[in-house]
Design a protein around this motif. Structure first.
Motif, PDB file in Angstrom:
ATOM      1  N   ALA A  87      36.638  49.349  35.737  1.00 17.08           N
ATOM      2  CA  ALA A  87      37.403  48.141  35.432  1.00 17.08           C
ATOM      3  C   ALA A  87      38.577  47.980  36.400  1.00 17.08           C
ATOM      4  CB  ALA A  87      37.903  48.171  33.986  1.00 17.08           C
ATOM      5  N   THR A  88      39.188  49.083  36.794  1.00 18.61           N
ATOM      6  CA  THR A  88      40.294  49.036  37.754  1.00 18.61           C
ATOM      7  C   THR A  88      39.807  48.545  39.111  1.00 18.61           C
ATOM      8  OG1 THR A  88      41.449  50.813  36.600  1.00 18.61           O
ATOM      9  CG2 THR A  88      42.122  50.396  38.861  1.00 18.61           C
ATOM     10  N   GLU A  89      38.600  48.972  39.498  1.00 18.33           N
ATOM     11  CA  GLU A  89      38.037  48.498  40.772  1.00 18.33           C
ATOM     12  C   GLU A  89      37.839  46.983  40.741  1.00 18.33           C
ATOM     13  OE1 GLU A  89      34.510  50.864  41.322  1.00 18.33           O
ATOM     14  OE2 GLU A  89      35.662  52.650  41.862  1.00 18.33           O
ATOM     15  N   VAL A  90      37.362  46.462  39.613  1.00 16.47           N
ATOM     16  CA  VAL A  90      37.201  45.009  39.475  1.00 16.47           C
ATOM     17  C   VAL A  90      38.562  44.331  39.554  1.00 16.47           C
ATOM     18  CG1 VAL A  90      36.520  43.150  37.892  1.00 16.47           C
ATOM     19  CG2 VAL A  90      35.061  45.174  38.151  1.00 16.47           C
ATOM     20  N   LEU A  91      39.534  44.912  38.888  1.00 14.47           N
ATOM     21  CA  LEU A  91      40.882  44.350  38.879  1.00 14.47           C
ATOM     22  C   LEU A  91      41.458  44.259  40.292  1.00 14.47           C
ATOM     23  CD1 LEU A  91      43.374  43.492  37.135  1.00 14.47           C
ATOM     24  CD2 LEU A  91      44.049  45.889  37.192  1.00 14.47           C
ATOM     25  N   ILE A 111      39.976  29.628  47.420  1.00 14.51           N
ATOM     26  CA  ILE A 111      40.837  29.600  46.245  1.00 14.51           C
ATOM     27  C   ILE A 111      40.563  30.859  45.421  1.00 14.51           C
ATOM     28  CG2 ILE A 111      41.353  28.395  44.084  1.00 14.51           C
ATOM     29  CD1 ILE A 111      40.613  25.792  45.502  1.00 14.51           C
ATOM     30  N   PRO A 112      41.610  31.625  45.110  1.00 12.39           N
ATOM     31  CA  PRO A 112      41.391  32.845  44.320  1.00 12.39           C
ATOM     32  C   PRO A 112      40.893  32.502  42.915  1.00 12.39           C
ATOM     33  CG  PRO A 112      43.671  32.708  45.121  1.00 12.39           C
ATOM     34  CD  PRO A 112      42.995  31.426  45.468  1.00 12.39           C
ATOM     35  N   ASP A 113      40.058  33.398  42.358  1.00 11.72           N
ATOM     36  CA  ASP A 113      39.549  33.248  40.990  1.00 11.72           C
ATOM     37  C   ASP A 113      40.192  34.336  40.136  1.00 11.72           C
ATOM     38  OD1 ASP A 113      38.187  32.829  38.648  1.00 11.72           O
ATOM     39  OD2 ASP A 113      36.193  33.246  39.484  1.00 11.72           O
ATOM     40  N   ASP A 114      41.070  33.929  39.233  1.00 12.68           N
ATOM     41  CA  ASP A 114      41.775  34.887  38.383  1.00 12.68           C
ATOM     42  C   ASP A 114      40.958  35.324  37.173  1.00 12.68           C
ATOM     43  OD1 ASP A 114      43.978  34.797  40.063  1.00 12.68           O
ATOM     44  OD2 ASP A 114      44.869  33.110  38.982  1.00 12.68           O
ATOM     45  N   GLY A 115      39.863  34.640  36.884  1.00 13.07           N
ATOM     46  CA  GLY A 115      39.037  34.968  35.716  1.00 13.07           C
ATOM     47  C   GLY A 115      38.594  36.422  35.666  1.00 13.07           C
ATOM     48  N   PRO A 116      37.978  36.938  36.744  1.00  7.84           N
ATOM     49  CA  PRO A 116      37.558  38.350  36.707  1.00  7.84           C
ATOM     50  C   PRO A 116      38.736  39.318  36.570  1.00  7.84           C
ATOM     51  CG  PRO A 116      36.416  37.180  38.445  1.00  7.84           C
ATOM     52  CD  PRO A 116      37.476  36.251  37.915  1.00  7.84           C
ATOM     53  N   VAL A 117      39.872  38.971  37.140  1.00  7.14           N
ATOM     54  CA  VAL A 117      41.055  39.833  37.035  1.00  7.14           C
ATOM     55  C   VAL A 117      41.529  39.892  35.586  1.00  7.14           C
ATOM     56  CG1 VAL A 117      43.485  40.083  37.711  1.00  7.14           C
ATOM     57  CG2 VAL A 117      41.769  39.448  39.416  1.00  7.14           C
ATOM     58  N   LEU A 118      41.615  38.725  34.946  1.00 12.69           N
ATOM     59  CA  LEU A 118      42.054  38.690  33.550  1.00 12.69           C
ATOM     60  C   LEU A 118      41.048  39.392  32.640  1.00 12.69           C
ATOM     61  CD1 LEU A 118      43.441  35.043  33.441  1.00 12.69           C
ATOM     62  CD2 LEU A 118      44.752  37.181  33.549  1.00 12.69           C
ATOM     63  N   ALA A 119      39.752  39.233  32.922  1.00 10.98           N
ATOM     64  CA  ALA A 119      38.724  39.928  32.136  1.00 10.98           C
ATOM     65  C   ALA A 119      38.846  41.439  32.319  1.00 10.98           C
ATOM     66  CB  ALA A 119      37.332  39.447  32.541  1.00 10.98           C
TER      67      ALA A 119
END
Length: 165
Positions: A87-91, A111-119
């Motif tokens: 999960a940290t790698e995804v973050l 444009i950055p996608d914050d969705g995967p970071v928030l997930a």
């Protein structure tokens, strides 16, 4: 195979723990430590349902064969560590917005996608909560509460009033 509900009891309604029962519970914990599902354990050991297997593993963790319980806790913590790393790698990864298979950009920059970071953050929090439960870190905090004479009298009056109703 022995049905957990058909175990002998002591005449006071409590089940008597036999050597056979203890061995089967220890085996259930061992199989769980290998990653088996509760349903597979129940099927293999001849129990009626996965709830019986879960109960047996819980009993081992709570009452018996501490070493098997420690092994299971250690395995669960290792699994949580691996999930945390993933999960940290995804973050930490860079995520860009994609629409219809194409990277969305603004003035030539994606444009950055914050969705995967928030997930990933949500997943990390869930892993931390599970770890805290497994280690008993969420135990209630003891508080020293003192009452003034005035508040104690008010509570006593309220108790008397409620008792009269």
């Amino acid at each position: 195979m022995d049905d957990p509900k058909a175990r002998p009891h002591d005449g006071k309604g409590r089940f008597v723990r036999t050597l056979s029962t203890a061995e089967r519970e220890a085996e259930a914990a061992r199989l769980r430590s290998l990653g088996w599902t509760y349903q597979r354990i129940a099927d293999t050991l001849g129990w009626a349902n996965k709830g019986d297997a879960h109960h047996a593993v819980s009993k081992v963790l709570r009452d018996t064969v501490q070493e098997a319980g420690d092994d299971l806790r250690s395995l669960e913590l290792t699994r949580l560590d691996a999930l945390y790393v993933a999960a940290t790698e995804v973050l930490e990864r860079e995520h860009v917005t994609v629409s219809n298979g194409r990277v969305v950009d603004l003035h030539g920059a994606p444009i950055p996608d914050d969705g995967p970071v928030l997930a990933a953050i949500d997943r990390l929090l869930k892993i931390q909560e599970r770890r805290a439960r497994l280690l008993g870190l969420d135990a209630p905090v003891k508080r020293d509460i003192s009452l003034t004479d005035e508040r104690a009298a008010a509570i006593e009056a309220l108790v008397e009033e409620l008792g009269e109703q």
